[in-house]
Motif scaffolding. Sequence first.
Motif, PDB file in Angstrom:
ATOM      1  N   GLN A  33      82.233  41.712  24.133  1.00 56.64           N
ATOM      2  CA  GLN A  33      82.131  43.142  24.053  1.00 56.64           C
ATOM      3  C   GLN A  33      81.566  43.719  22.853  1.00 56.64           C
ATOM      4  O   GLN A  33      80.747  44.475  22.870  1.00 56.64           O
ATOM      5  N   CYS A  34      81.734  42.996  21.679  1.00 56.30           N
ATOM      6  CA  CYS A  34      81.082  43.455  20.497  1.00 56.30           C
ATOM      7  C   CYS A  34      79.631  43.106  20.878  1.00 56.30           C
ATOM      8  O   CYS A  34      78.783  43.848  20.098  1.00 56.30           O
ATOM      9  N   LEU A  35      79.213  42.019  21.149  1.00 61.58           N
ATOM     10  CA  LEU A  35      77.724  41.583  21.531  1.00 61.58           C
ATOM     11  C   LEU A  35      77.084  42.724  22.096  1.00 61.58           C
ATOM     12  O   LEU A  35      76.211  43.185  21.733  1.00 61.58           O
ATOM     13  N   ARG A  36      77.933  42.956  23.224  1.00 63.08           N
ATOM     14  CA  ARG A  36      77.404  44.185  24.221  1.00 63.08           C
ATOM     15  C   ARG A  36      76.934  45.503  23.519  1.00 63.08           C
ATOM     16  O   ARG A  36      76.202  46.242  23.930  1.00 63.08           O
ATOM     17  N   ASP A  37      77.863  45.744  22.808  1.00 64.06           N
ATOM     18  CA  ASP A  37      78.277  47.076  22.123  1.00 64.06           C
ATOM     19  C   ASP A  37      77.138  47.111  20.864  1.00 64.06           C
ATOM     20  O   ASP A  37      77.051  48.208  20.330  1.00 64.06           O
ATOM     21  N   GLY A  38      76.486  45.976  20.648  1.00 67.63           N
ATOM     22  CA  GLY A  38      75.489  46.054  19.542  1.00 67.63           C
ATOM     23  C   GLY A  38      76.221  45.411  18.050  1.00 67.63           C
ATOM     24  O   GLY A  38      75.381  45.595  17.266  1.00 67.63           O
ATOM     25  N   GLU A  39      77.202  45.078  18.397  1.00 67.83           N
ATOM     26  CA  GLU A  39      77.971  44.658  16.999  1.00 67.83           C
ATOM     27  C   GLU A  39      77.721  43.345  17.089  1.00 67.83           C
ATOM     28  O   GLU A  39      78.912  42.338  17.160  1.00 67.83           O
ATOM     29  N   VAL A  40      76.564  42.725  16.747  1.00 65.84           N
ATOM     30  CA  VAL A  40      76.117  41.265  16.874  1.00 65.84           C
ATOM     31  C   VAL A  40      76.768  40.588  16.001  1.00 65.84           C
ATOM     32  O   VAL A  40      77.479  39.444  16.401  1.00 65.84           O
ATOM     33  N   GLU A  41      76.854  40.927  14.816  1.00 67.46           N
ATOM     34  CA  GLU A  41      77.494  40.089  13.666  1.00 67.46           C
ATOM     35  C   GLU A  41      78.740  39.920  13.847  1.00 67.46           C
ATOM     36  O   GLU A  41      79.557  38.805  13.569  1.00 67.46           O
ATOM     37  N   GLU A  42      79.641  40.959  14.072  1.00 67.00           N
ATOM     38  CA  GLU A  42      81.001  40.834  14.255  1.00 67.00           C
ATOM     39  C   GLU A  42      81.372  40.026  15.578  1.00 67.00           C
ATOM     40  O   GLU A  42      82.282  39.267  15.578  1.00 67.00           O
ATOM     41  N   GLY A  43      80.471  40.214  16.690  1.00 69.89           N
ATOM     42  CA  GLY A  43      80.896  39.237  17.845  1.00 69.89           C
ATOM     43  C   GLY A  43      80.819  37.923  17.599  1.00 69.89           C
ATOM     44  O   GLY A  43      81.445  37.100  18.008  1.00 69.89           O
ATOM     45  N   GLN A  63      77.673  28.550  24.093  1.00 73.89           N
ATOM     46  CA  GLN A  63      76.470  28.988  24.678  1.00 73.89           C
ATOM     47  C   GLN A  63      76.130  30.622  24.281  1.00 73.89           C
ATOM     48  O   GLN A  63      74.948  30.822  24.148  1.00 73.89           O
ATOM     49  N   GLN A  64      77.126  31.358  24.273  1.00 76.18           N
ATOM     50  CA  GLN A  64      76.767  32.740  23.818  1.00 76.18           C
ATOM     51  C   GLN A  64      76.208  33.037  22.463  1.00 76.18           C
ATOM     52  O   GLN A  64      75.429  33.889  22.352  1.00 76.18           O
ATOM     53  N   LEU A  65      76.924  32.139  21.586  1.00 79.42           N
ATOM     54  CA  LEU A  65      76.082  32.168  20.238  1.00 79.42           C
ATOM     55  C   LEU A  65      74.801  31.883  20.215  1.00 79.42           C
ATOM     56  O   LEU A  65      73.954  32.525  19.518  1.00 79.42           O
ATOM     57  N   GLY A  66      74.476  30.677  20.901  1.00 84.15           N
ATOM     58  CA  GLY A  66      73.165  30.257  20.831  1.00 84.15           C
ATOM     59  C   GLY A  66      72.290  31.252  21.827  1.00 84.15           C
ATOM     60  O   GLY A  66      71.167  31.795  21.153  1.00 84.15           O
ATOM     61  N   MET A  70      69.153  33.475  20.109  1.00 88.77           N
ATOM     62  CA  MET A  70      67.748  33.151  20.915  1.00 88.77           C
ATOM     63  C   MET A  70      67.415  34.684  21.253  1.00 88.77           C
ATOM     64  O   MET A  70      66.073  35.006  21.435  1.00 88.77           O
ATOM     65  N   ASP A  71      68.258  35.709  21.649  1.00 88.76           N
ATOM     66  CA  ASP A  71      67.919  37.070  21.879  1.00 88.76           C
ATOM     67  C   ASP A  71      67.112  37.850  20.724  1.00 88.76           C
ATOM     68  O   ASP A  71      66.290  38.485  20.952  1.00 88.76           O
ATOM     69  N   ALA A  97      77.696  23.358  31.960  1.00 86.81           N
ATOM     70  CA  ALA A  97      77.249  24.117  30.673  1.00 86.81           C
ATOM     71  C   ALA A  97      76.366  23.312  29.843  1.00 86.81           C
ATOM     72  O   ALA A  97      75.451  23.874  29.448  1.00 86.81           O
ATOM     73  N   ALA A  98      76.649  22.148  29.922  1.00 87.12           N
ATOM     74  CA  ALA A  98      75.619  21.107  29.103  1.00 87.12           C
ATOM     75  C   ALA A  98      74.341  21.315  29.613  1.00 87.12           C
ATOM     76  O   ALA A  98      73.257  21.549  28.739  1.00 87.12           O
ATOM     77  N   GLY A  99      73.989  21.302  30.878  1.00 85.78           N
ATOM     78  CA  GLY A  99      72.674  21.366  31.583  1.00 85.78           C
ATOM     79  C   GLY A  99      72.044  22.828  31.274  1.00 85.78           C
ATOM     80  O   GLY A  99      71.200  23.043  31.097  1.00 85.78           O
ATOM     81  N   GLU A 100      72.922  24.027  31.352  1.00 84.87           N
ATOM     82  CA  GLU A 100      72.584  25.462  31.049  1.00 84.87           C
ATOM     83  C   GLU A 100      71.966  25.510  29.502  1.00 84.87           C
ATOM     84  O   GLU A 100      70.855  25.774  29.360  1.00 84.87           O
ATOM     85  N   MET A 101      72.664  24.713  28.678  1.00 86.23           N
ATOM     86  CA  MET A 101      72.263  24.805  27.267  1.00 86.23           C
ATOM     87  C   MET A 101      71.012  24.018  27.025  1.00 86.23           C
ATOM     88  O   MET A 101      70.270  24.337  26.183  1.00 86.23           O
ATOM     89  N   GLN A 102      71.055  22.816  27.827  1.00 91.33           N
ATOM     90  CA  GLN A 102      69.717  21.953  27.432  1.00 91.33           C
ATOM     91  C   GLN A 102      68.493  22.834  28.204  1.00 91.33           C
ATOM     92  O   GLN A 102      67.529  22.813  27.553  1.00 91.33           O
ATOM     93  N   GLY A 103      68.757  23.478  29.078  1.00 89.28           N
ATOM     94  CA  GLY A 103      67.874  24.473  29.790  1.00 89.28           C
ATOM     95  C   GLY A 103      66.984  25.195  28.694  1.00 89.28           C
ATOM     96  O   GLY A 103      66.173  25.701  28.565  1.00 89.28           O
ATOM     97  N   PHE A 104      68.134  25.774  27.954  1.00 84.58           N
ATOM     98  CA  PHE A 104      67.637  26.897  26.967  1.00 84.58           C
ATOM     99  C   PHE A 104      67.076  26.190  25.873  1.00 84.58           C
ATOM    100  O   PHE A 104      66.149  26.707  25.239  1.00 84.58           O
ATOM    101  N   LEU A 105      67.213  24.978  25.463  1.00 88.04           N
ATOM    102  CA  LEU A 105      66.835  24.201  24.260  1.00 88.04           C
ATOM    103  C   LEU A 105      65.417  23.968  24.669  1.00 88.04           C
ATOM    104  O   LEU A 105      64.388  23.940  24.041  1.00 88.04           O
ATOM    105  N   GLU A 106      65.144  23.453  26.164  1.00 81.79           N
ATOM    106  CA  GLU A 106      63.851  23.539  26.584  1.00 81.79           C
ATOM    107  C   GLU A 106      62.749  24.670  26.498  1.00 81.79           C
ATOM    108  O   GLU A 106      61.569  24.210  26.390  1.00 81.79           O
ATOM    109  N   LEU A 107      63.306  25.741  26.526  1.00 85.14           N
ATOM    110  CA  LEU A 107      62.596  26.955  26.224  1.00 85.14           C
ATOM    111  C   LEU A 107      61.725  27.194  24.917  1.00 85.14           C
ATOM    112  O   LEU A 107      60.827  27.356  25.047  1.00 85.14           O
ATOM    113  N   PHE A 108      62.470  26.419  24.043  1.00 89.11           N
ATOM    114  CA  PHE A 108      61.968  26.495  22.551  1.00 89.11           C
ATOM    115  C   PHE A 108      60.673  25.125  22.630  1.00 89.11           C
ATOM    116  O   PHE A 108      60.157  25.403  21.437  1.00 89.11           O
ATOM    117  N   GLY A 109      60.641  24.378  23.487  1.00 84.22           N
ATOM    118  CA  GLY A 109      59.519  23.432  23.453  1.00 84.22           C
ATOM    119  C   GLY A 109      59.690  22.478  22.392  1.00 84.22           C
ATOM    120  O   GLY A 109      60.827  22.051  21.813  1.00 84.22           O
TER     121      GLY A 109
END
Length: 109
Positions: A33-43, A63-66, A70-71, A97-109
């Motif tokens: 909720q903190c992340l959604r509310d824009g309180e990113v550092e607190e989240g 995953q949410q931290l990553g 990324m955002d 979950a490992a596969g999802e995070m691997q997919g995000f890593l691959e976005l970085f090239g």
Amino acid sequence: MADSRKSARRLALEESLAADPTDAFLRYGLAMQCLRDGEVEEGRRMLESLIADHPDDQVPAYQQLGQSYMDEGDADRARIWFTLGIARAQSVGDLKAAGEMQGFLELFG
């Protein structure tokens, strides 16, 4: 953020968490909720604390931290959290979950 500016959802989560500060589900919900509310550092601090307290049970927190980094375009920090998350997910058998995070890593090239 002053209490008067907090979302109703965040206030409800904080109230529930005050009654049971060890509830990992509520802690995760409040961090999100903190992340959604824009309180990113607190989240992020909340997610990191949750991981420190429950490293094997909080694969989604990695995953949410990553994703939060990324955002913001911080590929280096995103990579760190995704890499840690992949290792943790694999160690507990959460291959989805490992596969999802691997997919995000691959976005970085």
